[in-house]
Design an enzyme around this catalytic site. Sequence first.
Site, mmCIF file in Angstrom:
data_model
loop_
_atom_site.group_PDB
_atom_site.id
_atom_site.type_symbol
_atom_site.label_atom_id
_atom_site.label_comp_id
_atom_site.label_asym_id
_atom_site.label_seq_id
_atom_site.Cartn_x
_atom_site.Cartn_y
_atom_site.Cartn_z
ATOM 1 C CB ALA A 108 -1.223 -0.060 1.394
ATOM 2 C CG HIS B 70 -4.062 -8.944 -1.400
ATOM 3 N ND1 HIS B 70 -2.918 -8.117 -0.935
ATOM 4 C CD2 HIS B 70 -3.460 -9.773 -0.668
ATOM 5 C CE1 HIS B 70 -2.629 -9.058 -0.301
ATOM 6 N NE2 HIS B 70 -2.782 -9.771 -0.242
#
Length: 233
Positions: free
Chosen positions: A21, A116
């Site tokens: 992230a 993901h």
Amino acid sequence: MLQTAATIIRSSRRLVVLTGAGCSVDAGVPDFRSPSGWWRQINPQTVATVEALEGNYELFHAFYSARINHLKQVTPHMGHDVLGGWEQAGRIQLIATQNVDGLHQLAGNKQVEELHGSIRSFRCQRCSEPAKEEAFLVGEACRCGGRLRPDVVLFGEGLPQQAWNAALQAIEAADAVLVIGTSLQVYPANQLPYMTKGKLLLINKEETGSEHRFGCFLQGGAEELLLQLDKLV
């Protein structure tokens, strides 16, 4: 340390990059893991779940709709562009990313494995038939009656096997692995860097507690440090 990292990257012939992230934060994407990035002060681990999808779809839908609409205003930062240029120059073999935002592809990277999933594709939870973004955003149901969802890995779900296998194979064969913007807390992706016999490099704004396992740790933002490295390699 910056020069050391640049030398490793410059001499690498099988460089693999693992991003989290923190690599997208500089583009304006909230990390959604720290309280400052939480949506409506709600921990995403309570809404980005199969339980929320099936038991509180209104909240689930609002959360992902907000993320999707926010991403429409986001473009890759210059660090993303550096990684895109490195791939085009033959420097990067693969990017394995924990991010679902698709910014690596927008920056020109083609060899990307999304560990993901992707928030830019959609499917039915019941029958897995692909769906369009607009259908999800307006709250349509699948023709089978199932609920639509982004094609992301929710908390508690397994990783896509094909992406995992491709990332693992590349990392096992790598002579260097560059990890960018991840706290290395999310299993099993946090184990990937240690599957290589190559050199390990880490770029992250905060210490992770795993710096001792990396030959080179650069503390700072992804965009700034990638731009500095690009000038040296």
